[in-house]
Design a protein around this motif. Structure first.
Motif, PDB file in Angstrom:
ATOM      1  N   THR A 259       0.846  -1.186   0.000  1.00 56.16           N
ATOM      2  CA  THR A 259       0.000   0.000   0.000  1.00 56.16           C
ATOM      3  C   THR A 259       0.886   1.241   0.000  1.00 56.16           C
ATOM      4  O   THR A 259       1.729   1.380   0.873  1.00 56.16           O
ATOM      5  CB  THR A 259      -0.842   0.017   1.295  1.00 56.16           C
ATOM      6  OG1 THR A 259      -1.544  -1.211   1.361  1.00 56.16           O
ATOM      7  CG2 THR A 259      -1.805   1.179   1.318  1.00 56.16           C
ATOM      8  N   HIS A 260       0.723   2.134  -0.966  1.00 54.77           N
ATOM      9  CA  HIS A 260       1.542   3.347  -0.997  1.00 54.77           C
ATOM     10  C   HIS A 260       0.776   4.624  -0.686  1.00 54.77           C
ATOM     11  O   HIS A 260       1.264   5.488  -0.009  1.00 54.77           O
ATOM     12  CB  HIS A 260       2.174   3.546  -2.367  1.00 54.77           C
ATOM     13  CG  HIS A 260       3.457   2.801  -2.545  1.00 54.77           C
ATOM     14  ND1 HIS A 260       4.525   3.312  -3.212  1.00 54.77           N
ATOM     15  CD2 HIS A 260       3.826   1.582  -2.124  1.00 54.77           C
ATOM     16  CE1 HIS A 260       5.503   2.434  -3.204  1.00 54.77           C
ATOM     17  NE2 HIS A 260       5.106   1.366  -2.551  1.00 54.77           N
ATOM     18  N   HIS A 261      -0.435   4.718  -1.252  1.00 47.20           N
ATOM     19  CA  HIS A 261      -1.034   6.044  -1.250  1.00 47.20           C
ATOM     20  C   HIS A 261      -2.191   6.180  -0.285  1.00 47.20           C
ATOM     21  O   HIS A 261      -2.869   5.235   0.049  1.00 47.20           O
ATOM     22  CB  HIS A 261      -1.501   6.404  -2.657  1.00 47.20           C
ATOM     23  CG  HIS A 261      -0.350   6.452  -3.604  1.00 47.20           C
ATOM     24  ND1 HIS A 261       0.603   7.416  -3.522  1.00 47.20           N
ATOM     25  CD2 HIS A 261       0.014   5.620  -4.587  1.00 47.20           C
ATOM     26  CE1 HIS A 261       1.518   7.191  -4.442  1.00 47.20           C
ATOM     27  NE2 HIS A 261       1.174   6.095  -5.106  1.00 47.20           N
TER      28      HIS A 261
ATOM     29  N   PHE B 186      13.542   7.873  -1.009  1.00 41.70           N
ATOM     30  CA  PHE B 186      13.318   7.390   0.361  1.00 41.70           C
ATOM     31  C   PHE B 186      11.818   7.231   0.551  1.00 41.70           C
ATOM     32  O   PHE B 186      11.041   8.125   0.231  1.00 41.70           O
ATOM     33  CB  PHE B 186      13.901   8.393   1.363  1.00 41.70           C
ATOM     34  CG  PHE B 186      13.862   7.891   2.781  1.00 41.70           C
ATOM     35  CD1 PHE B 186      14.719   6.878   3.190  1.00 41.70           C
ATOM     36  CD2 PHE B 186      12.958   8.409   3.694  1.00 41.70           C
ATOM     37  CE1 PHE B 186      14.677   6.398   4.499  1.00 41.70           C
ATOM     38  CE2 PHE B 186      12.914   7.938   4.998  1.00 41.70           C
ATOM     39  CZ  PHE B 186      13.774   6.932   5.402  1.00 41.70           C
ATOM     40  N   PRO B 187      11.361   6.066   1.039  1.00 37.00           N
ATOM     41  CA  PRO B 187       9.917   5.807   1.098  1.00 37.00           C
ATOM     42  C   PRO B 187       9.193   6.687   2.123  1.00 37.00           C
ATOM     43  O   PRO B 187       9.759   6.979   3.183  1.00 37.00           O
ATOM     44  CB  PRO B 187       9.832   4.339   1.511  1.00 37.00           C
ATOM     45  CG  PRO B 187      11.143   4.047   2.179  1.00 37.00           C
ATOM     46  CD  PRO B 187      12.160   4.936   1.540  1.00 37.00           C
ATOM     47  N   GLY B 188       7.971   7.061   1.801  1.00 34.61           N
ATOM     48  CA  GLY B 188       7.153   7.886   2.684  1.00 34.61           C
ATOM     49  C   GLY B 188       7.054   7.351   4.114  1.00 34.61           C
ATOM     50  O   GLY B 188       7.228   8.106   5.075  1.00 34.61           O
ATOM     51  N   PRO B 189       6.772   6.041   4.315  1.00 33.67           N
ATOM     52  CA  PRO B 189       6.636   5.532   5.684  1.00 33.67           C
ATOM     53  C   PRO B 189       7.968   5.460   6.440  1.00 33.67           C
ATOM     54  O   PRO B 189       7.995   5.088   7.607  1.00 33.67           O
ATOM     55  CB  PRO B 189       6.076   4.111   5.491  1.00 33.67           C
ATOM     56  CG  PRO B 189       5.639   4.030   4.075  1.00 33.67           C
ATOM     57  CD  PRO B 189       6.438   5.020   3.305  1.00 33.67           C
ATOM     58  N   GLY B 190       9.052   5.807   5.775  1.00 32.00           N
ATOM     59  CA  GLY B 190      10.327   5.954   6.445  1.00 32.00           C
ATOM     60  C   GLY B 190      10.880   4.674   7.040  1.00 32.00           C
ATOM     61  O   GLY B 190      10.663   3.568   6.523  1.00 32.00           O
TER      62      GLY B 190
HETATM   63  P1  XMP Z   1       9.533  -2.030  -3.335  1.00 27.63           P
HETATM   64  O1  XMP Z   1       9.931  -2.308  -1.931  1.00 27.63           O
HETATM   65  O2  XMP Z   1       8.065  -2.097  -3.574  1.00 27.63           O
HETATM   66  O3  XMP Z   1       9.943  -0.516  -3.567  1.00 27.63           O
HETATM   67  O4  XMP Z   1      10.328  -2.835  -4.323  1.00 27.63           O
HETATM   68  C1  XMP Z   1      10.003   0.150  -4.803  1.00 27.63           C
HETATM   69  C2  XMP Z   1      10.402   1.594  -4.541  1.00 27.63           C
HETATM   70  O5  XMP Z   1       9.334   2.277  -3.871  1.00 27.63           O
HETATM   71  C3  XMP Z   1       9.789   2.803  -2.634  1.00 27.63           C
HETATM   72  N1  XMP Z   1       8.685   2.635  -1.686  1.00 27.63           N
HETATM   73  C4  XMP Z   1       7.869   3.624  -1.301  1.00 27.63           C
HETATM   74  N2  XMP Z   1       7.856   4.926  -1.633  1.00 27.63           N
HETATM   75  N3  XMP Z   1       5.969   5.237  -0.244  1.00 27.63           N
HETATM   76  C5  XMP Z   1       6.917   5.735  -1.070  1.00 27.63           C
HETATM   77  O6  XMP Z   1       6.906   6.939  -1.313  1.00 27.63           O
HETATM   78  C6  XMP Z   1       5.917   3.931   0.115  1.00 27.63           C
HETATM   79  O7  XMP Z   1       5.046   3.518   0.862  1.00 27.63           O
HETATM   80  C7  XMP Z   1       6.930   3.094  -0.441  1.00 27.63           C
HETATM   81  N4  XMP Z   1       7.202   1.772  -0.322  1.00 27.63           N
HETATM   82  C8  XMP Z   1       8.278   1.510  -1.101  1.00 27.63           C
HETATM   83  C9  XMP Z   1      11.010   1.985  -2.275  1.00 27.63           C
HETATM   84  O8  XMP Z   1      11.866   2.698  -1.397  1.00 27.63           O
HETATM   85  C10 XMP Z   1      11.615   1.747  -3.634  1.00 27.63           C
HETATM   86  O9  XMP Z   1      12.338   2.860  -4.083  1.00 27.63           O
END
Ligand code: XMP
Length: 592
Positions: A355-357, A403-407
């Motif tokens: 889940t991202h958004h 860097f992912p939103g959930p940190g």
């Molecule tokens: P995954 O782990 O799905 O990650 O292979 C692909 C890219 O997405 C980033 N990522 C996120 N970015 N919110 C974000 O803004 C999120 O919830 C999120 N989850 C993963 C991850 O760092 C990688 O670059």
């Protein structure tokens, strides 16, 4: 503003890419823009009348077969409206079928490298490229009979109609993908099409867009002020800076939500960046207590993500209400970029991997009432960086890894119960589950730890042991692996601090050695594996990627790896250091 700039938003681009749902659609538009020609994407079925003015049309490749029910089509009138047309892969098949040719339905596909033989005789599409050249193929169906008036101008061993052209030399089709790097002459082929065949002139340089973007911001704002939620990343910072320049400091406000899940020094870094922009309307909201409380005791990755999403919504709503930013004299600014504006059809039905958004109701209202300014909505990431550089933003900010939103929350793995490490094949099965993706579906499985640093062995082991989706190499540890176990642990302030320190050590050493410039992203993950004195271990996950959709685990220099490991083992509570050898797929980049 210089005269050789592109069409301002809303005017006709010289090249239009007709999207048939292929993953390569954005790649085509980006490649054309890199040639200095402005290109935009439209749905494949756009009526020809709405495309007039374009000098060239490119029909993209797509995942469907032309014979599938409901598969994307084009308006047949595009072939006689005067623009040159290039059909790529599915696009060539669609062109052939629309003009009376025949497409053969393939049983098994042709994916990967192939060699193209160019037919005798001069041909502007292949001018300046070798008579026999490497190309990238990814198709099942193929053109069996070209339409009347067309001739085949190139082919491979297995695909006779590798490329075709009509009598007038205005309609071209290619079965291969000139837009990908695995087709070395691809750039030249696209350049031949755009300049020699379509007759385009260079009109695109992102940095020349700045004045037009600024005047568009003023137009949309129409005297109102703009409010932004910023993340400290490239897009929101560049978008904010453009608004500051366009409207002045008094009319632009921003908030950065400190979730307590950020990296070491991040909040100070963001404060410094915005101070250097001279922004007085920028504030940091410390929401860390609420986030940590909401996450306490939660182990499941998807629940973590949902809680973080909900908490963001709550905090953002509160900031908007408290500051009266929903009043009529305010609009919302966002750093949305072009790929998010145009979602290619290919991703619409994708399985939910993570889940991202999440949506703030107040924000949805602003969007619905058109009170939204997105200064970067027509730009690609590299173009945003170029504009950022032109605006004088710091290079280290523009080149930051995503860097992912959930940190750090999704890099700090938790466990509800204890479990021992067990022998499996040539290594040890670590009972910590992480997320993976196989055949477009989500997996959630334990990890295999092995002794060597061999990526090929890792790939083989994942095929051999269906119960795992990731392989790590054991780099160094304070205890033998069979003596370690997984213990109950949650997202505590102590564990987050541990991860933050480990992440800072890795960042420092990779910056110092220049390794950070060789990777696209370098997550550092904390897993609850260790002994009672040292209950956690660290996993290093350096990867290469283009867009995060697929990724390769990067081979690390052994000396650097050892240096990192020995520093990490000095951190309080850290028992072992592992190195993730798995590509995406079958593992995802982040562990959760
Ligand atoms: P995954 O782990 O799905 O990650 O292979 C692909 C890219 O997405 C980033 N990522 C996120 N970015 N919110 C974000 O803004 C999120 O919830 C999120 N989850 C993963 C991850 O760092 C990688 O670059």
């Amino acid at each position: 503003m210089t005269t050789n700039t592109a069409a301002a938003p809303g005017t006709t681009p010289q090249v239009i890419v007709l999207d048939t749902g292929g993953q390569y659609c954005h790649l085509i538009a980006r490649k054309i823009r890199e040639l200095g020609v402005y290109a935009e994407i439209r749905p494949s079925s756009t009526p020809a009348a709405q495309l007039s003015g374009a000098k060239g049309l490119i029909i993209s490749g797509g995942p469907c077969s032309v014979y599938d029910e409901g598969s994307p089509t084009v308006d047949p009138a595009i072939f006689s409206m005067g623009a040159a047309v290039l059909g790529i892969c599915y696009g060539q098949q669609l062109m052939a079928l629309s003009l009376g040719g025949r497409v053969r339905k393939g049983e098994k596909g042709e994916y990967g490298l192939a060699f193209l033989e160019i037919a005798e005789g001069a041909n502007p599409l292949f001018a300046g490229t070798p008579a026999r050249q490497q190309i990238w193929m990814s198709h099942r169906d193929a053109v069996e009979k070209v339409p009347e008036g067309f001739r085949v101008i190139a082919g491979t061993d297995t695909c006779e109609a590798g490329a075709m052209v009509d009598t007038l030399g205005r309609l071209y089709g290619v079965q291969f993908h000139p837009e990908v790097v695995h087709t070395p002459a691809g750039r030249r082929i696209l350049s031949n099409f755009v300049f020699s065949i379509c007759g385009c002139r260079p009109d695109w340089e992102p940095k020349h867009q700045i004045p037009a973007i600024e005047s568009r911001i003023r137009e949309v704002a129409a005297g109102r002020s703009v409010f932004f939620f910023v993340s400290g990343g490239v897009d929101s910072t560049v978008a904010y800076t453009l608004c500051l320049r366009a409207l002045g400091d008094a009319k632009v406000h921003g908030a950065y939500v400190d979730t307590g899940l950020m990296r070491e020094g991040e909040t100070e870094y963001v404060k410094d960046v915005f101070a250097s922009l001279g922004s007085h309307g920028f504030a940091v909201e410390d929401a860390s207590t609420g986030f940590l409380r909401a996450l306490s005791g939660v182990c499941d990755p998807e629940r973590k993500r949902h809680i973080i999403g909900e908490q963001f919504v709550r905090v953002q709503e509160e900031i908007l209400e408290r500051g009266h930013f929903l009043d009529s004299q305010w609009i919302l600014g966002q750093g949305t970029i072009y790929p998010d504006t145009i979602e290619s059809g290919g991703s619409a039905n994708a399985d939910l991997i993570k889940t991202h958004h999440n949506r703030v109701p107040g924000i949805s209202e602003l969007i619905a009432s058109n009170r939204l300014v997105e200064p970067l909505h027509l730009l690609y990431k590299d173009e945003v960086r170029e504009i950022g550089r032109e605006l004088g933003l710091p290079g280290d900010l523009l080149d930051r890894h995503p860097f992912p939103g959930p940190g750090l929350a999704i890099r700090c793995l938790c466990s509800e119960s204890s479990a021992p490490v067990e022998r499996l094949g040539p290594g040890w099965l670590i009972p910590v589950r992480s997320v993976g993706v196989q055949g477009d579906c989500r997996t959630y499985m334990p990890v295999l730890s092995v002794g060597g640093l061999d990526h090929d062995q890792a790939r083989r082991l994942i095929n051999e042991y269906p119960g795992i989706n990731r392989v790590v190499a054991a780099v160094a540890s304070q205890a033998e692996i069979p003596e370690m176990k997984v213990c109950p642990s949650d997202l505590s302030a102590q564990r987050l601090a541990r991860l933050r320190r480990a992440d800072a050590i890795v960042r420092e050493l990779s910056a110092e050695s220049g390794f950070d410039r060789q990777v696209w992203q370098f997550p550092v993950v904390l897993i609850p594996l260790g002994t009672s004195e040292r209950p956690d271990s660290v996993v290093l996950r350096p990867i290469h990627s283009v867009d995060g959709m697929t990724a390769q685990s990067v081979t690390m220099d052994v000396e650097l790896l050892q240096r990192m490991a020995s520093k990490l083992l000095r951190v309080e509570g850290i028992c072992g250091v592992f190195y993730d050898l798995t590509h995406k797929p079958p593992a995802t980049i982040e562990w959760e």
